[in-house]
Scaffold this active site. Sequence first.
Site, PDB file in Angstrom:
ATOM      1  N   ASP A 100       0.859  -1.172   0.000  1.00  0.00           N
ATOM      2  CA  ASP A 100       0.000   0.000   0.000  1.00  0.00           C
ATOM      3  C   ASP A 100       0.903   1.232   0.000  1.00  0.00           C
ATOM      4  OD1 ASP A 100      -2.438   1.447   0.367  1.00  0.00           O
ATOM      5  OD2 ASP A 100      -3.199  -0.234   1.549  1.00  0.00           O
ATOM      6  N   ASP A 202      -3.018   4.527  -2.495  1.00  0.00           N
ATOM      7  CA  ASP A 202      -4.054   4.986  -1.578  1.00  0.00           C
ATOM      8  C   ASP A 202      -4.461   6.424  -1.891  1.00  0.00           C
ATOM      9  OD1 ASP A 202      -5.498   4.520   1.081  1.00  0.00           O
ATOM     10  OD2 ASP A 202      -4.462   6.413   1.444  1.00  0.00           O
ATOM     11  N   GLU A 259      -6.939   3.510  -6.068  1.00  0.00           N
ATOM     12  CA  GLU A 259      -8.221   3.790  -5.427  1.00  0.00           C
ATOM     13  C   GLU A 259      -8.859   4.986  -6.128  1.00  0.00           C
ATOM     14  OE1 GLU A 259      -9.506   3.805  -0.831  1.00  0.00           O
ATOM     15  OE2 GLU A 259      -7.821   5.042  -1.382  1.00  0.00           O
ATOM     16  N   HIS A 332     -11.411  -3.071   3.967  1.00  0.00           N
ATOM     17  CA  HIS A 332     -11.215  -2.589   5.340  1.00  0.00           C
ATOM     18  C   HIS A 332     -11.901  -1.255   5.599  1.00  0.00           C
ATOM     19  CE1 HIS A 332      -8.457  -0.371   2.922  1.00  0.00           C
ATOM     20  NE2 HIS A 332      -8.190   0.434   3.930  1.00  0.00           N
ATOM     21  N   ASP A 333     -12.484  -0.641   4.577  1.00  0.00           N
ATOM     22  CA  ASP A 333     -13.187   0.623   4.770  1.00  0.00           C
ATOM     23  C   ASP A 333     -14.699   0.439   4.853  1.00  0.00           C
ATOM     24  OD1 ASP A 333     -10.893   2.170   4.795  1.00  0.00           O
ATOM     25  OD2 ASP A 333     -10.917   2.486   2.632  1.00  0.00           O
TER      26      ASP A 333
HETATM   27  O1  TEU Z   1      -9.406   5.444   1.715  1.00  0.00           O
HETATM   28  C1  TEU Z   1      -9.728   6.588   0.963  1.00  0.00           C
HETATM   29  C2  TEU Z   1     -11.165   6.970   0.993  1.00  0.00           C
HETATM   30  O2  TEU Z   1     -11.503   8.008   0.452  1.00  0.00           O
HETATM   31  C3  TEU Z   1     -12.224   6.169   1.671  1.00  0.00           C
HETATM   32  O3  TEU Z   1     -11.952   4.863   1.694  1.00  0.00           O
HETATM   33  C4  TEU Z   1     -12.572   6.712   3.017  1.00  0.00           C
HETATM   34  O4  TEU Z   1     -11.471   6.795   3.851  1.00  0.00           O
HETATM   35  C5  TEU Z   1     -13.565   5.844   3.738  1.00  0.00           C
HETATM   36  O5  TEU Z   1     -14.583   5.529   2.889  1.00  0.00           O
HETATM   37  C6  TEU Z   1     -14.128   6.560   4.932  1.00  0.00           C
HETATM   38  O6  TEU Z   1     -15.182   5.802   5.420  1.00  0.00           O
HETATM   39  C7  TEU Z   1      -8.070   5.155   1.937  1.00  0.00           C
HETATM   40  C8  TEU Z   1      -7.913   3.945   2.855  1.00  0.00           C
HETATM   41  O7  TEU Z   1      -8.469   2.830   2.236  1.00  0.00           O
HETATM   42  C9  TEU Z   1      -8.517   4.254   4.193  1.00  0.00           C
HETATM   43  O8  TEU Z   1      -8.428   3.152   5.065  1.00  0.00           O
HETATM   44  C10 TEU Z   1      -7.789   5.421   4.786  1.00  0.00           C
HETATM   45  O9  TEU Z   1      -8.423   5.812   5.972  1.00  0.00           O
HETATM   46  C11 TEU Z   1      -7.760   6.610   3.819  1.00  0.00           C
HETATM   47  O10 TEU Z   1      -7.375   6.246   2.494  1.00  0.00           O
HETATM   48  C12 TEU Z   1      -6.730   7.616   4.269  1.00  0.00           C
HETATM   49  O11 TEU Z   1      -5.454   7.106   4.055  1.00  0.00           O
END
Ligand code: TEU
Length: 563
Positions: A100, A202, A259, A332-333
């Site tokens: 990542d 990311d 992403e 994980h989100d």
């Molecule tokens: O996520 C980016 C993002 O815009 C979304 O996934 C958002 O954080 C999430 O939907 C909020 O509920 C990435 C990562 O996958 C995430 O775990 C991190 O928190 C984020 O970037 C910041 O690095």
Amino acid sequence: MENKRNWWQDAVFYQIYPRSFFDSDGDGEGDLAGITAKLDYIKSLGVDAIWSCPYFVSPKADNGYDVADYRDIDPSFGTLEDWKVMCDEIHKRGMKFFMDLVVNHTSDEHAWFQSAISSKDSPYRDYYIFREGKEDGSEPSNWMSVFGGSAWQYNEPTKDYYLHLFAVKQPDLNWQNPKIMDEVSDIIEFWADLGVDGFRLDAFNNADKDQSFPDVETFPGEKYGFASQHYVSRPGVDEYIHELYKRQLGPKDLVTVVELAYCPVEKAIEYCDPKREEFDMLYFFDMLNFDQEGYDKFKPVPFKVSDLKKTMDHWISNLHGKGYCALFIGNHDQCRALSRFGNTGAYRVRSAKTLANAMYFLEGVPYVYQGDELGMTNTDFQSIEEYNDVEVHNYWREHVVDKGEDPEKVLEILRERSRDAGRSPIPWNDSPNGGFTTGTPWLRLGSEYKTVNVEAEDKDPESVLNFYRKLLHLRHGRPSIIKGETCWLDLDSDEHMSYLRKFEGETLASLNNFTEHEVTVQLPEELDAENAEVLLSNCGRETLGENAVRLGPWECLTAVWNS
Ligand code: TEU
């Protein structure tokens, strides 16, 4: 499109959330040696490549997405030596490894930022984005952070504000400063030399901001507004990734998955056009937003399978022949996919299989999020103290502490929709703490771990785990799955998600009932149900019967015709 860097088009990815995967040293947190210990398990699923969420030095304000040192491992996860062993063992098993790359922002504890906030003369000042407040001293703009509240934080020593699109402890890097390109290029080179095969980028389509920082419209009664139109998929993103491609990714055959929050498909097509030399795979977000009110994940609307199909159709039909998106039901989100889209009662096992069967025969690259292959459901957190996620705690502060909303109602929505609901430790067996750790787990385990665990499911031929194994192995080497066009069977139906994949002489059908009652799916006349070979079924089915295929509650099957 056949060339050396295209190996991933036929691949299955497995996503590891390392803190919750397996704890090898009893400190209650998963670690790299824990991943190494379980590689045979991952391989047994039919996985070709692993992507792990971050494990770099970090205060873990956002669980590792706040990196304080890009070249070293956080002690809670192990050492650089552990990383080398892990990477080597992954390669020995014929799998690839993706890391990542979190370079839209750093941790506020990164040495660059510590220097930048100390003085306006710091050589790292321009690595970040600082602005004076408005005349009345308020924030430079009314942009809202992804995790709630202002996207600006006041910095006392220099009497100005810094930008953080995510948490306060995640200051955004200033990609308009060419030094960031040099730094990130060096970081990529460092890990490429150590053997990494690719990167998940990311939040990278947020890297270029409109640095005039215009105020945006706010929601009624709110102080801050959603400003994504000023920081999503702006032209700088193409420029930055192309430069990284020229310097590192292209020459070293390093593959990327990006992403893509809030990105239209037309732009996504450009991102993955091989001629432009930018990204390889697209991890798009529409899939994550269709069952909520606007941008608010904590305001769910009832799930309709027709919305899921239309979302997937929009991406897949537009990308067909041009590029590949990631296929995923959870990550994980998100809360657990099974709790969100499936049935957590009598049809738990069946519906977990149906979700996989419905999603993973589509055109794209499957990403399996750890634990979904076991049919894990949302964790039953008992109190706000049991949560870890910064997003949860910010939400609680805003809604319960500041606005005085009913704490029970807020807890209910958090149990349903929070990221932590899908981040619990993997249960490996039915011993205390599911065999995840001999210590105290950093996050509560799911309550079903006595029966929903790797050891139990491994032994049960009808388990969700063994269904995933069959499915993922089946996916390999079938041209209709990799290249076939997608023909939906009744796209508007709110009861089933069914489609055909056709390529040259092969037709594959994925039929999936998303209800608790019997549903009939009509196959087109040119397919003869009697000649179908059933490859996969969650009900022990061996034939289709007639062209009007009757599916029992949450029944799924995959069948194939060859001419
Ligand atoms: O996520 C980016 C993002 O815009 C979304 O996934 C958002 O954080 C999430 O939907 C909020 O509920 C990435 C990562 O996958 C995430 O775990 C991190 O928190 C984020 O970037 C910041 O690095």
